[in-house]
Design an enzyme around this catalytic site. Structure first.
Site, PDB file in Angstrom:
ATOM      1  N   LYS A 291       0.931  -1.304  -0.006  1.00 16.54           N
ATOM      2  CA  LYS A 291       0.096  -0.047  -0.041  1.00 16.54           C
ATOM      3  C   LYS A 291       0.919   1.168  -0.022  1.00 16.54           C
ATOM      4  CE  LYS A 291       0.104   2.087   3.525  1.00 16.54           C
ATOM      5  NZ  LYS A 291      -0.185   2.993   4.934  1.00 16.54           N
TER       6      LYS A 291
ATOM      7  N   ASP B 150      -5.652   0.510   8.509  1.00 25.54           N
ATOM      8  CA  ASP B 150      -5.545   0.361   6.904  1.00 25.54           C
ATOM      9  C   ASP B 150      -5.792  -0.907   6.555  1.00 25.54           C
ATOM     10  OD1 ASP B 150      -4.056   2.730   6.783  1.00 25.54           O
ATOM     11  OD2 ASP B 150      -1.996   1.669   6.825  1.00 25.54           O
TER      12      ASP B 150
HETATM   13  O1  C5P Z   1      -4.922   0.921  13.499  1.00 30.25           O
HETATM   14  P1  C5P Z   1      -3.620   0.299  13.694  1.00 30.25           P
HETATM   15  O2  C5P Z   1      -3.562  -0.520  14.976  1.00 30.25           O
HETATM   16  O3  C5P Z   1      -2.699  -0.134  12.487  1.00 30.25           O
HETATM   17  O4  C5P Z   1      -2.779   2.004  14.275  1.00 30.25           O
HETATM   18  C1  C5P Z   1      -1.627   1.616  14.858  1.00 30.25           C
HETATM   19  C2  C5P Z   1      -1.315   2.956  15.735  1.00 30.25           C
HETATM   20  O5  C5P Z   1      -1.161   4.150  14.865  1.00 30.25           O
HETATM   21  C3  C5P Z   1      -2.438   3.274  16.469  1.00 30.25           C
HETATM   22  O6  C5P Z   1      -2.487   2.587  17.778  1.00 30.25           O
HETATM   23  C4  C5P Z   1      -2.468   4.765  16.923  1.00 30.25           C
HETATM   24  O7  C5P Z   1      -1.599   5.247  17.819  1.00 30.25           O
HETATM   25  C5  C5P Z   1      -1.925   5.210  15.406  1.00 30.25           C
HETATM   26  N1  C5P Z   1      -2.908   5.625  14.452  1.00 30.25           N
HETATM   27  C6  C5P Z   1      -3.655   6.965  14.755  1.00 30.25           C
HETATM   28  N2  C5P Z   1      -4.623   7.316  14.086  1.00 30.25           N
HETATM   29  C7  C5P Z   1      -4.973   6.643  12.799  1.00 30.25           C
HETATM   30  C8  C5P Z   1      -4.476   5.392  12.555  1.00 30.25           C
HETATM   31  C9  C5P Z   1      -3.437   4.947  13.517  1.00 30.25           C
HETATM   32  O8  C5P Z   1      -3.047   7.707  15.549  1.00 30.25           O
HETATM   33  N3  C5P Z   1      -5.851   7.066  12.038  1.00 30.25           N
END
Ligand code: C5P
Length: 276
Positions: free
Chosen positions: A9, A136
């Site tokens: 991606k 994602d």
């Molecule tokens: O959703 P995911 O587990 O991939 O996200 C990893 C970390 O990235 C989250 O715990 C958060 O700290 C940060 N994040 C965020 N805002 C988003 C996506 C991710 O703050 N839109």
């Protein structure tokens, strides 16, 4: 046996708008996918098993937590029990590198299991499973260009990027997504544009570039080297880094740049590919 490609991606633009009360960040992003990625196969077996091969297998094994296993378990919880299965992951994309490796693997696992069970990719429960696995993962489930908003899970597909030559370069440093978001300065620099996707990308930016560069200065070098290449249309970091990419006018320019970078920086990971 079912085979899926867990495509890499790219965030061609990533505008962070504000930090939400749940700790996530509200963002607007242009997701694009390239034709190459990790490979994933699923087949019935006597007991659940995960095998990992490929150039980044050892890195992933060392991390312990594996999004493929979690995706299998989330799918099983959502769609009822199914027999044990063997999943083989060919790990070709660098880990923790801003190109969705783990998210793409989780999404490919969901797609493979859904295909086996004749579950539609539009099934609300499948989308909910994807969202539960990471911000994602819904975009990776779709694996086509889209404008993402919210945490990244609200998607509006967009056409017009297929075939654009792309070069992805990673300097071999892992950066934590949560740490990079945590270093964002909190300034809303405005929304993503509208219209044709390349125009949106060119007019856009990646708001995580500055915080990621402060953590991993190797990113500065990668961006500078990509910017020196002839025939680039856009040079930017993807996601929370450290992988950076260039989009090229034509495939020949992309090939020339890939050869030059491989020669000068043999320790960098470099993927010559194209958007889908
Ligand atoms: O959703 P995911 O587990 O991939 O996200 C990893 C970390 O990235 C989250 O715990 C958060 O700290 C940060 N994040 C965020 N805002 C988003 C996506 C991710 O703050 N839109």
């Amino acid at each position: 046996m079912i085979h899926e490609v867990a495509r890499a991606k790219l965030n061609l633009a990533l505008h962070v708008r504000h930090r939400r009360s749940d700790g996530y960040h509200e963002l607007e992003t242009l997701f694009a996918f390239v034709r190459d990625g990790d490979g994933l196969t699923v087949e019935s077996a006597e007991a659940d098993r995960i095998g990992i091969t490929g150039p980044f297998a050892a890195t992933l094994q060392a991390e312990g937590d594996n999004l493929v296993t979690r995706a299998r378990d989330v799918y099983r919880a959502a769609f009822g029990t199914f027999g044990p299965c063997a999943i083989l992951l060919d790990k070709r994309l660098p880990v923790a590198s801003g190109i969705g490796g783990g998210s793409a693997d989780a999404a490919a696992t969901l797609r493979a299991l859904a295909r086996r069970d004749n579950v539609s990719l539009d099934h609300p429960q499948l989308k909910a499973s994807a969202q539960a696995l990471g911000s994602d993962v819904p975009a990776c489930l779709l694996s086509r260009s889209a404008i993402g908003s919210g945490r990244g899970e609200t998607l509006a597909p967009i056409e017009g990027l297929a075939g654009v030559p792309a070069l992805l370069v990673n300097p071999g440093v892992e950066v934590s997504t949560a740490t990079v978001f945590g270093r964002w300065d909190g300034e809303d620099r405005g929304p993503i544009g509208t219209g044709d996707p390349l125009g949106i990308a060119l007019a856009g930016r990646n708001d995580l570039e500055a915080p990621a560069r402060s953590l991993a200065p190797a990113i500065d070098r990668v961006l500078a080297v990509l910017a020196e290449q002839a025939g680039t249309r856009l040079v930017r970091m993807s996601g929370s880094g450290a992988t950076c990419f260039a989009l090229f006018e034509d495939a020949a320019a992309c090939t020339t740049a890939a050869a030059a970078i491989r020669q000068a920086h043999a320790d960098w990971w470099c993927l010559e590919t194209a958007l889908v």
